[in-house]
Design a protein around this motif. Structure first.
Motif, mmCIF file in Angstrom:
data_model
loop_
_atom_site.group_PDB
_atom_site.id
_atom_site.type_symbol
_atom_site.label_atom_id
_atom_site.label_comp_id
_atom_site.label_asym_id
_atom_site.label_seq_id
_atom_site.Cartn_x
_atom_site.Cartn_y
_atom_site.Cartn_z
ATOM 1 N N LEU A 129 0.834 -1.211 0.000
ATOM 2 C CA LEU A 129 0.000 0.000 0.000
ATOM 3 C C LEU A 129 0.868 1.259 0.000
ATOM 4 N N ARG A 130 2.021 1.163 0.652
ATOM 5 C CA ARG A 130 2.891 2.342 0.755
ATOM 6 C C ARG A 130 3.525 2.707 -0.583
ATOM 7 N N ALA A 131 3.549 1.758 -1.505
ATOM 8 C CA ALA A 131 4.179 2.007 -2.798
ATOM 9 C C ALA A 131 3.161 2.376 -3.876
ATOM 10 N N ALA A 132 1.886 2.410 -3.491
ATOM 11 C CA ALA A 132 0.841 2.570 -4.503
ATOM 12 C C ALA A 132 0.466 4.025 -4.733
ATOM 13 N N ASP A 133 0.074 4.355 -5.975
ATOM 14 C CA ASP A 133 -0.494 5.677 -6.276
ATOM 15 C C ASP A 133 -1.910 5.755 -5.723
ATOM 16 N N PHE A 134 -2.585 4.585 -5.717
ATOM 17 C CA PHE A 134 -3.971 4.526 -5.258
ATOM 18 C C PHE A 134 -4.072 3.379 -4.255
ATOM 19 N N PRO A 135 -3.772 3.656 -2.977
ATOM 20 C CA PRO A 135 -3.856 2.582 -1.983
ATOM 21 C C PRO A 135 -5.279 2.433 -1.459
ATOM 22 N N LEU A 136 -5.723 1.209 -1.336
ATOM 23 C CA LEU A 136 -7.077 0.966 -0.848
ATOM 24 C C LEU A 136 -7.018 -0.136 0.204
ATOM 25 N N ALA A 137 -7.289 0.228 1.460
ATOM 26 C CA ALA A 137 -7.305 -0.766 2.544
ATOM 27 C C ALA A 137 -8.746 -1.001 2.940
#
Ligand code: ATP
Ligand code: MG
Length: 369
Positions: free
Chosen positions: A17-25
């Motif tokens: 998630l930390r590397a994503a442009d669009f993180p979705l948890a």
């Protein structure tokens, strides 16, 4: 590669998630999350088998998903997977379904020693029981009954004959949407207590066995009509016969070495497949041995000066995943040693295992040809 990336994970601490442009948890059953994710991406893949397959089917209604959800549906249940492979003439260990713990004895018609595995949710050897002889039946039956009462929804098991293999091998097969197929060299894996500890690339095996292993792995991917990156885990028997153990529809731990020892890694290949780029080269640029850092190993690697000095002098590529909590046996990172010869790479891997406190017994002996 210039693309923007969306990552959906249930765990808010998931490193990706930390590397994503669009993180979705969000939970994989969250409908709002599904809608938002579908709208954000133009193509999708998954790198974990235990996502609810309905979520993947739904996602595939709006964007291309590779491998296809139908493939996940076959592979995410061990019994479906083995049945599919057997039906396609792929050699697998003799197996029997087990619906009720009471029927364990009957299912042991596969032969002893045997392994009982949960049909879903297992990984790193979790959810498995080994039966060496008839004396173990009672104890394992009790364990299954306990599991059933704690987790009534999980239900079924598969009983497999435990094969006395000479080596465990794996083959990473990449297949593009246009049908182009490329397989990385056959590698050899050593497991400890069901968890992958080391991968040697290439495997020390005859050329003929390597050719057969590759052909078998490609047959599996063709039978699935798979598009993506697949890892086919194999058992090599002492007399040279090959069996398929299991198939993962994603980049695999035994392919992590490709980051450091191949022109194009398994991860970059998957991006190429998803984005319709030509596939990349799958050759080895040098022999490599990968050592997994399990549990506390990561503490030692990041704090013990002797280990750090060794790593800095031995052409080691250290990969730490940034997982928040350390748990025994959890995969926290890996080290790849590249060298001019397989022997030199193996010697370095063995030194690291020694420094981590694993004695150089049988299990860490160099796989021989
Ligand atoms: P992973 O997720 O790490 O690939 P897993 O939990 O999905 O593992 P398996 O691959 O089925 O489970 O089993 C883990 C290991 O247990 C195998 O790599 C192998 O060492 C051993 N094993 C599994 N099935 C058999 C078998 N039928 N005969 C002999 N050994 C087996
Ligand atoms: Mg496995």
């Amino acid at each position: 590669m210039g693309y923007r990336v969306a990552v959906w994970d249930q765990d808010p601490d998931a490193p990706a998630l930390r590397a994503a442009d669009f993180p979705l948890a969000a939970p994989f059953t969250d409908q709002g999350a599904l809608t938002a994710f579908s709208a954000a991406v133009s193509v999708a893949t998954y790198e974990w088998e235990n996502i609810p397959v309905t979520t993947v089917h739904r996602l595939a209604e709006s964007v291309p998903v590779h491998p296809a959800p139908a493939i996940l549906q076959i592979l995410q249940n061990r019994l479906n997977q083995k049945t599919f492979l057997a039906r396609h003439g792929i050699p697998v260990a003799p197996f029997q379904p087990l619906e009720r713990p009471e029927d364990l004895e009957r299912a042991l018609s596969v032969g002893l020693p045997a392994l009982v595995k949960t049909t879903t949710q297992g990984y790193d050897g979790k959810g498995q029981w080994r039966l060496l002889g008839p004396d173990d039946v009672c104890q394992v039956r009790e364990a299954l009954l306990r599991q059933q009462s704690q987790n009534p929804s999980e239900g079924q098991w598969i009983v497999e004959q435990c094969l006395a293999f000479a080596k465990e091998l794996s083959v990473l097969v990449v297949r593009g949407a246009g049908g182009d197929v490329r397989s990385y060299p056959v590698v050899e894996n050593v497991h400890e207590a069901g968890i992958l500890r080391t991968t040697c690339a290439p495997a020390a095996i005859d050329q003929l066995v390597a050719t057969q292993a590759t052909a078998l792995a490609e047959r599996v991917v063709m039978a699935l009509d798979g598009v993506g990156v697949f890892c086919v885990e194999l058992f090599l028997m002492p007399e040279g016969t090959l069996y398929v153990n299991e198939v993962a529809p994603r980049p695999h731990n035994s392919g992590h070495y490709t980051i450091d020892a191949c022109p194009v890694s398994q991860f970059a290949q998957l991006v190429r497949v998803l984005c319709g780029l030509p596939l990349g080269e799958v050759r080895l640029t040098s022999p490599a041995v990968m050592v997994n850092l399990l549990g506390d190993d990561i503490v030692k690697v990041t704090t013990e000066p002797v280990i750090q000095t060794f790593l800095s002098r031995s052409n080691a590529r250290v990969h730490l995943y940034g997982k928040k909590s350390v748990r025994p046996g959890r995969k926290m990172g890996h080290v790849t040693f590249v060298a001019d010869t397989p022997e030199a790479a193996w010697a370095a891997a063995r030194t690291l295992l020694g420094l981590l406190g694993y004695d150089s017994t049988e299990e860490t002996e160099q796989p021989s040809g």
